[in-house]
Design a protein around this motif. Sequence first.
Motif, PDB file in Angstrom:
ATOM      1  N   THR A   1       0.850  -1.188   0.000  1.00 46.66           N
ATOM      2  CA  THR A   1       0.000   0.000   0.000  1.00 46.66           C
ATOM      3  C   THR A   1       0.886   1.239   0.000  1.00 46.66           C
ATOM      4  O   THR A   1       2.048   1.191   0.410  1.00 46.66           O
ATOM      5  CB  THR A   1      -0.928   0.023   1.222  1.00 46.66           C
ATOM      6  N   PHE A   2       0.310   2.370  -0.418  1.00 56.01           N
ATOM      7  CA  PHE A   2       1.087   3.602  -0.550  1.00 56.01           C
ATOM      8  C   PHE A   2       0.297   4.785  -0.004  1.00 56.01           C
ATOM      9  O   PHE A   2      -0.913   4.881  -0.211  1.00 56.01           O
ATOM     10  CB  PHE A   2       1.450   3.855  -2.017  1.00 56.01           C
ATOM     11  N   GLU A   3       1.009   5.652   0.694  1.00 55.74           N
ATOM     12  CA  GLU A   3       0.422   6.890   1.197  1.00 55.74           C
ATOM     13  C   GLU A   3       1.263   8.053   0.695  1.00 55.74           C
ATOM     14  O   GLU A   3       2.487   7.957   0.621  1.00 55.74           O
ATOM     15  CB  GLU A   3       0.394   6.895   2.725  1.00 55.74           C
ATOM     16  N   GLY A   4       0.587   9.156   0.366  1.00 56.60           N
ATOM     17  CA  GLY A   4       1.319  10.317  -0.115  1.00 56.60           C
ATOM     18  C   GLY A   4       0.377  11.359  -0.678  1.00 56.60           C
ATOM     19  O   GLY A   4      -0.852  11.223  -0.607  1.00 56.60           O
ATOM     20  N   PRO A   5       0.933  12.418  -1.261  1.00 56.54           N
ATOM     21  CA  PRO A   5       0.106  13.491  -1.814  1.00 56.54           C
ATOM     22  C   PRO A   5      -0.675  13.032  -3.037  1.00 56.54           C
ATOM     23  O   PRO A   5      -0.310  12.049  -3.693  1.00 56.54           O
ATOM     24  CB  PRO A   5       1.141  14.572  -2.187  1.00 56.54           C
ATOM     25  N   ALA A   6      -1.753  13.739  -3.323  1.00 56.17           N
ATOM     26  CA  ALA A   6      -2.580  13.386  -4.482  1.00 56.17           C
ATOM     27  C   ALA A   6      -1.841  13.645  -5.790  1.00 56.17           C
ATOM     28  O   ALA A   6      -2.014  12.916  -6.773  1.00 56.17           O
ATOM     29  CB  ALA A   6      -3.884  14.186  -4.449  1.00 56.17           C
ATOM     30  N   GLU A   7      -1.001  14.687  -5.793  1.00 52.28           N
ATOM     31  CA  GLU A   7      -0.265  15.018  -7.007  1.00 52.28           C
ATOM     32  C   GLU A   7       0.928  14.094  -7.159  1.00 52.28           C
ATOM     33  O   GLU A   7       1.685  13.882  -6.224  1.00 52.28           O
ATOM     34  CB  GLU A   7       0.236  16.474  -6.974  1.00 52.28           C
TER      35      GLU A   7
ATOM     36  N   VAL B   1      12.532  -5.500 -15.471  1.00 49.88           N
ATOM     37  CA  VAL B   1      12.848  -4.233 -14.812  1.00 49.88           C
ATOM     38  C   VAL B   1      11.778  -3.228 -15.224  1.00 49.88           C
ATOM     39  O   VAL B   1      11.582  -2.980 -16.421  1.00 49.88           O
ATOM     40  CB  VAL B   1      14.244  -3.701 -15.211  1.00 49.88           C
ATOM     41  N   GLY B   2      11.078  -2.677 -14.243  1.00 47.99           N
ATOM     42  CA  GLY B   2      10.019  -1.722 -14.538  1.00 47.99           C
ATOM     43  C   GLY B   2      10.039  -0.559 -13.574  1.00 47.99           C
ATOM     44  O   GLY B   2      10.381  -0.720 -12.398  1.00 47.99           O
ATOM     45  N   ALA B   3       9.694   0.628 -14.068  1.00 45.60           N
ATOM     46  CA  ALA B   3       9.669   1.840 -13.242  1.00 45.60           C
ATOM     47  C   ALA B   3       8.306   2.490 -13.364  1.00 45.60           C
ATOM     48  O   ALA B   3       7.731   2.571 -14.457  1.00 45.60           O
ATOM     49  CB  ALA B   3      10.757   2.821 -13.686  1.00 45.60           C
ATOM     50  N   SER B   4       7.772   2.962 -12.236  1.00 47.84           N
ATOM     51  CA  SER B   4       6.444   3.573 -12.259  1.00 47.84           C
ATOM     52  C   SER B   4       6.291   4.549 -11.102  1.00 47.84           C
ATOM     53  O   SER B   4       7.082   4.560 -10.166  1.00 47.84           O
ATOM     54  CB  SER B   4       5.358   2.498 -12.171  1.00 47.84           C
ATOM     55  N   ASN B   5       5.238   5.370 -11.196  1.00 45.70           N
ATOM     56  CA  ASN B   5       4.802   6.203 -10.076  1.00 45.70           C
ATOM     57  C   ASN B   5       3.785   5.421  -9.264  1.00 45.70           C
ATOM     58  O   ASN B   5       2.918   4.762  -9.833  1.00 45.70           O
ATOM     59  CB  ASN B   5       4.131   7.488 -10.565  1.00 45.70           C
ATOM     60  N   VAL B   6       3.872   5.490  -7.952  1.00 49.37           N
ATOM     61  CA  VAL B   6       2.864   4.836  -7.129  1.00 49.37           C
ATOM     62  C   VAL B   6       1.660   5.761  -6.975  1.00 49.37           C
ATOM     63  O   VAL B   6       1.750   6.965  -7.220  1.00 49.37           O
ATOM     64  CB  VAL B   6       3.428   4.440  -5.749  1.00 49.37           C
ATOM     65  N   ARG B   7       0.548   5.184  -6.553  1.00 49.67           N
ATOM     66  CA  ARG B   7      -0.670   5.951  -6.319  1.00 49.67           C
ATOM     67  C   ARG B   7      -1.082   5.798  -4.864  1.00 49.67           C
ATOM     68  O   ARG B   7      -1.144   4.680  -4.336  1.00 49.67           O
ATOM     69  CB  ARG B   7      -1.790   5.485  -7.238  1.00 49.67           C
ATOM     70  N   ALA B   8      -1.370   6.924  -4.236  1.00 53.54           N
ATOM     71  CA  ALA B   8      -1.798   6.901  -2.841  1.00 53.54           C
ATOM     72  C   ALA B   8      -3.268   6.489  -2.753  1.00 53.54           C
ATOM     73  O   ALA B   8      -3.998   6.491  -3.737  1.00 53.54           O
ATOM     74  CB  ALA B   8      -1.598   8.276  -2.212  1.00 53.54           C
ATOM     75  N   GLY B   9      -3.657   6.145  -1.539  1.00 56.03           N
ATOM     76  CA  GLY B   9      -5.062   5.823  -1.312  1.00 56.03           C
ATOM     77  C   GLY B   9      -5.350   4.342  -1.525  1.00 56.03           C
ATOM     78  O   GLY B   9      -4.519   3.476  -1.258  1.00 56.03           O
ATOM     79  N   ASN B  10      -6.511   4.044  -2.055  1.00 58.74           N
ATOM     80  CA  ASN B  10      -6.979   2.666  -2.153  1.00 58.74           C
ATOM     81  C   ASN B  10      -6.499   2.017  -3.455  1.00 58.74           C
ATOM     82  O   ASN B  10      -7.298   1.622  -4.307  1.00 58.74           O
ATOM     83  CB  ASN B  10      -8.506   2.627  -2.058  1.00 58.74           C
ATOM     84  N   HIS B  11      -5.181   1.958  -3.598  1.00 60.51           N
ATOM     85  CA  HIS B  11      -4.571   1.335  -4.774  1.00 60.51           C
ATOM     86  C   HIS B  11      -3.516   0.355  -4.268  1.00 60.51           C
ATOM     87  O   HIS B  11      -2.403   0.742  -3.921  1.00 60.51           O
ATOM     88  CB  HIS B  11      -3.955   2.376  -5.694  1.00 60.51           C
ATOM     89  N   ARG B  12      -3.893  -0.917  -4.195  1.00 59.24           N
ATOM     90  CA  ARG B  12      -3.029  -1.938  -3.606  1.00 59.24           C
ATOM     91  C   ARG B  12      -2.387  -2.797  -4.693  1.00 59.24           C
ATOM     92  O   ARG B  12      -2.929  -2.955  -5.784  1.00 59.24           O
ATOM     93  CB  ARG B  12      -3.834  -2.825  -2.660  1.00 59.24           C
ATOM     94  N   ARG B  13      -1.215  -3.348  -4.330  1.00 58.13           N
ATOM     95  CA  ARG B  13      -0.529  -4.266  -5.226  1.00 58.13           C
ATOM     96  C   ARG B  13      -0.209  -5.548  -4.463  1.00 58.13           C
ATOM     97  O   ARG B  13       0.127  -5.512  -3.280  1.00 58.13           O
ATOM     98  CB  ARG B  13       0.747  -3.631  -5.791  1.00 58.13           C
TER      99      ARG B  13
END
Length: 275
Positions: free
Chosen positions: A116-122, A165-177
């Motif tokens: 899970t990830f927490e952080g700013p919306a932007e 090998v993969g690179a991405s931005n995470v998403r905060a809130g209810n976005h689980r992996r």
Amino acid sequence: MQIRISELMDESCPTDVSLGAEDRDMARRVNASVMAKIGAEQPKMRRKAKRTLRTLLLVAVIAALMGTVAYAASGWFMGLKKAEEPVTGHYRAVDKDGKLKTDYKLSFPDAGMVLTFEGPAERTNQPEFRCFYLPSEADFGFTDPEGWAIYLSDQGEGSSIPYIVGASNVRAGNHRRIINGEVTTVKEEVWGDWQVTMLSSDYTHCTQRWNYERANYVLLFNSEKGWLVMVSGTDDLDTLEHIARELEIRDSGEPAFSGEDSTIESIGILDPGRG
């Protein structure tokens, strides 16, 4: 002629002198006058100066702590938790008016770990990387003329998927992996700005059939940028760690994938798979 020293002392230090009553007010006035003439600071003023200095230092410390807290609060956080039971979730997306247009349920009976990830919306720009070590040539993915990419892999043959090998931005809130299988945390380290977690997963007891019995993961998470770079595959963990240590990662200058903006909830797997 001889004079006794004791006689001289009697004249110089008479014993019948009367000192009179103590006058503390006079003593303070005399002391203040003398101190003023020689430019000395009164003891009371020195104590005040010390208190002021201590106050200023305390304010500085509090300000520094508040700055640290603000920095931490403005950054990103990745949580990893072992799944104790099957995991379910939803994929939900809305239209341009904010109305729900997609909603379906997903189930992961073999889930071993949830991210899970927490952080700013932007979100910050999309990260990209260059590989300076690969155990074999990548046969899937794209690089620019300078070798920068966001996804590269050796798809392997049969049950083997050596590396991805993969690179991405995470998403905060209810976005689980999800990582499936029996997941073990092998190592946790910090490489400069990156929080590094190395995992190994055993799929032999999964209810669903997997093409491989084991996979390994090196997760590199940047808490300032909200970037996740993952090196995973059926190669041994030492090889995947070697790939990760030889990566160069930077801001691509391109925004994160805008097509995800309508997704308000998601859940998906990180397990290696052919593209």
